[in-house]
Design a protein around this motif. Structure first.
Motif, PDB file in Angstrom:
ATOM      1  N   GLN A   5       0.928  -1.158   0.326  1.00 23.64           N
ATOM      2  CA  GLN A   5       0.263   0.199  -0.029  1.00 23.64           C
ATOM      3  C   GLN A   5       1.062   1.208  -0.162  1.00 23.64           C
ATOM      4  O   GLN A   5       0.807   1.964  -0.637  1.00 23.64           O
ATOM      5  N   GLU A   6       2.089   0.931   0.840  1.00 18.86           N
ATOM      6  CA  GLU A   6       2.579   2.317   0.926  1.00 18.86           C
ATOM      7  C   GLU A   6       3.602   3.365  -0.536  1.00 18.86           C
ATOM      8  O   GLU A   6       3.735   4.409  -1.077  1.00 18.86           O
ATOM      9  N   ALA A   7       3.602   1.101  -1.488  1.00 18.25           N
ATOM     10  CA  ALA A   7       4.489   1.488  -2.586  1.00 18.25           C
ATOM     11  C   ALA A   7       3.309   2.561  -3.696  1.00 18.25           C
ATOM     12  O   ALA A   7       3.544   3.355  -4.481  1.00 18.25           O
ATOM     13  N   LEU A   8       2.381   1.469  -3.210  1.00 18.41           N
ATOM     14  CA  LEU A   8       0.909   2.446  -4.185  1.00 18.41           C
ATOM     15  C   LEU A   8       0.491   3.402  -4.205  1.00 18.41           C
ATOM     16  O   LEU A   8       0.523   4.064  -5.065  1.00 18.41           O
ATOM     17  N   ARG A   9       0.513   3.995  -2.712  1.00 14.85           N
ATOM     18  CA  ARG A   9       0.124   4.864  -2.555  1.00 14.85           C
ATOM     19  C   ARG A   9       1.239   6.540  -3.101  1.00 14.85           C
ATOM     20  O   ARG A   9       0.411   7.325  -3.599  1.00 14.85           O
ATOM     21  N   ALA A  10       2.196   6.106  -3.031  1.00 16.00           N
ATOM     22  CA  ALA A  10       3.421   6.941  -3.746  1.00 16.00           C
ATOM     23  C   ALA A  10       3.321   6.943  -4.952  1.00 16.00           C
ATOM     24  O   ALA A  10       3.174   8.351  -5.238  1.00 16.00           O
ATOM     25  N   GLN A  11       2.531   6.208  -5.903  1.00 19.83           N
ATOM     26  CA  GLN A  11       2.222   5.667  -7.228  1.00 19.83           C
ATOM     27  C   GLN A  11       1.611   7.012  -7.582  1.00 19.83           C
ATOM     28  O   GLN A  11       1.135   7.993  -8.584  1.00 19.83           O
ATOM     29  N   PHE A  12       0.267   6.677  -6.498  1.00 17.89           N
ATOM     30  CA  PHE A  12      -0.491   7.691  -6.952  1.00 17.89           C
ATOM     31  C   PHE A  12      -0.604   9.487  -6.506  1.00 17.89           C
ATOM     32  O   PHE A  12      -0.816  10.172  -7.053  1.00 17.89           O
ATOM     33  N   ASP A  13       0.593   9.191  -5.724  1.00 20.47           N
ATOM     34  CA  ASP A  13       0.755  10.897  -5.152  1.00 20.47           C
ATOM     35  C   ASP A  13       0.917  11.082  -6.305  1.00 20.47           C
ATOM     36  O   ASP A  13       1.520  12.398  -6.963  1.00 20.47           O
ATOM     37  N   GLU A  14       2.170  10.937  -7.733  1.00 14.85           N
ATOM     38  CA  GLU A  14       3.130  11.295  -8.413  1.00 14.85           C
ATOM     39  C   GLU A  14       2.356  11.724  -9.558  1.00 14.85           C
ATOM     40  O   GLU A  14       1.923  11.996 -10.145  1.00 14.85           O
ATOM     41  N   TRP A  15       1.020  10.357  -9.579  1.00 16.47           N
ATOM     42  CA  TRP A  15       0.181  10.025 -11.311  1.00 16.47           C
ATOM     43  C   TRP A  15      -0.813  11.425 -10.691  1.00 16.47           C
ATOM     44  O   TRP A  15      -1.267  12.056 -11.535  1.00 16.47           O
ATOM     45  N   ALA A  16      -1.654  11.969  -9.421  1.00 18.57           N
ATOM     46  CA  ALA A  16      -2.242  12.898  -9.285  1.00 18.57           C
ATOM     47  C   ALA A  16      -1.505  14.529  -9.737  1.00 18.57           C
ATOM     48  O   ALA A  16      -2.206  14.758 -10.421  1.00 18.57           O
ATOM     49  N   HIS A  17       0.007  14.535 -10.283  1.00 13.31           N
ATOM     50  CA  HIS A  17      -0.041  15.496 -11.127  1.00 13.31           C
ATOM     51  C   HIS A  17      -0.755  15.458 -12.870  1.00 13.31           C
ATOM     52  O   HIS A  17      -0.618  16.600 -13.841  1.00 13.31           O
ATOM     53  N   SER A  18      -0.852  14.601 -13.154  1.00 14.01           N
ATOM     54  CA  SER A  18      -0.252  14.189 -14.817  1.00 14.01           C
ATOM     55  C   SER A  18      -2.093  13.388 -15.223  1.00 14.01           C
ATOM     56  O   SER A  18      -2.643  13.321 -16.505  1.00 14.01           O
ATOM     57  N   TYR A  19      -2.631  13.071 -13.843  1.00 13.70           N
ATOM     58  CA  TYR A  19      -4.055  12.374 -14.401  1.00 13.70           C
ATOM     59  C   TYR A  19      -4.909  12.777 -15.014  1.00 13.70           C
ATOM     60  O   TYR A  19      -5.302  12.183 -16.095  1.00 13.70           O
ATOM     61  N   ASP A  20      -5.527  14.008 -15.087  1.00 14.44           N
ATOM     62  CA  ASP A  20      -6.287  14.570 -15.672  1.00 14.44           C
ATOM     63  C   ASP A  20      -5.721  15.015 -16.829  1.00 14.44           C
ATOM     64  O   ASP A  20      -6.914  14.078 -17.708  1.00 14.44           O
ATOM     65  N   GLN A  21      -5.333  14.710 -17.305  1.00 11.31           N
ATOM     66  CA  GLN A  21      -4.040  14.562 -19.044  1.00 11.31           C
ATOM     67  C   GLN A  21      -4.501  13.918 -19.386  1.00 11.31           C
ATOM     68  O   GLN A  21      -3.739  13.115 -20.588  1.00 11.31           O
ATOM     69  N   ASP A  22      -3.592  12.643 -18.676  1.00 13.15           N
ATOM     70  CA  ASP A  22      -4.292  10.806 -19.064  1.00 13.15           C
ATOM     71  C   ASP A  22      -4.876  10.805 -19.805  1.00 13.15           C
ATOM     72  O   ASP A  22      -5.160   9.528 -20.918  1.00 13.15           O
ATOM     73  N   VAL A  23      -5.838  10.577 -18.984  1.00 13.62           N
ATOM     74  CA  VAL A  23      -7.720   9.600 -18.815  1.00 13.62           C
ATOM     75  C   VAL A  23      -8.388  10.848 -19.834  1.00 13.62           C
ATOM     76  O   VAL A  23      -9.301  10.238 -20.457  1.00 13.62           O
ATOM     77  N   ALA A  24      -7.631  12.048 -19.669  1.00  8.05           N
ATOM     78  CA  ALA A  24      -7.940  12.746 -21.532  1.00  8.05           C
ATOM     79  C   ALA A  24      -8.309  13.207 -22.361  1.00  8.05           C
ATOM     80  O   ALA A  24      -8.564  12.806 -23.449  1.00  8.05           O
ATOM     81  N   THR A  25      -6.830  12.631 -22.907  1.00  6.04           N
ATOM     82  CA  THR A  25      -5.719  11.862 -23.906  1.00  6.04           C
ATOM     83  C   THR A  25      -6.061  10.561 -24.903  1.00  6.04           C
ATOM     84  O   THR A  25      -5.976  10.960 -26.135  1.00  6.04           O
TER      85      THR A  25
END
Length: 212
Positions: free
Chosen positions: A3-23
């Motif tokens: 879970q800690e590794a997964l949380r770190a992954q999502f923390d990093e992904w937060a900055h590009s998430y909207d662009q990733d799901v939109a494109t």
């Protein structure tokens, strides 16, 4: 993944998430915006309705319910995802919590008319999905309420395996829903399971728990 590794992954992904799901038009986010809309429609949101959004992410689903006049609580285990949501909707109530934890924060010890989620439950094995859903139905859903979940999902295991082969260059192995298995796990316990396929790799579940 721990879970800690997964949380770190999502923390990093937060900055590009909207662009990733939109494109993207491929796996796994094909039909993303349609899934959001379908969750909102199937929930039959009404002004004043209490809604909890599990895995709120950057707030894309919650925004639809807020726009309908619902009272929304957003939950996520990623502090950076919650920060992105807070930027968009400063008025939205937010709680950081891990749905896989044995104990949830006291702020979640209440009931809601709708429990919704988008692209979150595929992180959990089927047994954990069932355990979390049962806990939500027992502790967090008002009588007559419903759970509506949009996610990476397929009608059958055969459909899942077909897409796995066809999209081998895009595929990441996670716990994607196969509706036949979902029905096998929930319906004998009295759940009513409706499923709507939205894209080749995503769909929406309307889940009504057994009567108390």
């Amino acid at each position: 993944m721990e879970q800690e590794a997964l949380r770190a992954q999502f923390d990093e992904w937060a900055h590009s998430y909207d662009q990733d799901v939109a494109t993207t038009s491929g796996f796994p986010f094909d039909g993303y915006s349609q899934v959001l809309t379908s969750v909102w429609e199937q929930a039959e949101a009404a002004a004043g309705m209490s809604v909890i959004d599990l895995g709120v992410g950057t707030g894309n689903l919650s925004r639809l319910f807020v726009g309908s006049g619902c009272r929304v609580l957003g939950v996520d285990f990623s502090s950076e995802m919650l920060a992105k949501t807070r930027e968009k909707m400063p008025q939205l109530a937010l709680v950081q919590a891990d749905l896989t934890a044995d104990e949830w924060p006291a702020a979640l010890n209440r009931r809601f008319e709708r429990i919704v989620s988008n692209y979150t439950f595929h992180e959990f094995p089927l047994e954990m999905k069932v355990r979390i859903l049962s806990r939500l139905a027992r502790n967090n859903l008002v009588p007559g309420g419903r759970i509506v979940i949009g996610d990476i999902a397929f009608p059958t295991v055969a459909d899942l395996n077909r897409v796995r082969l066809e999209r081998a260059d895009e595929w990441e192995e996670e716990f994607y829903w196969a509706t036949e298995k979902t029905r096998e796990a929930l319906e004998p316990a009295g759940w009513h399971v409706d499923y709507l396929q939205v894209s080749f790799c995503a769909g929406v579940y309307v889940l009504n728990p057994p009567a108390a």
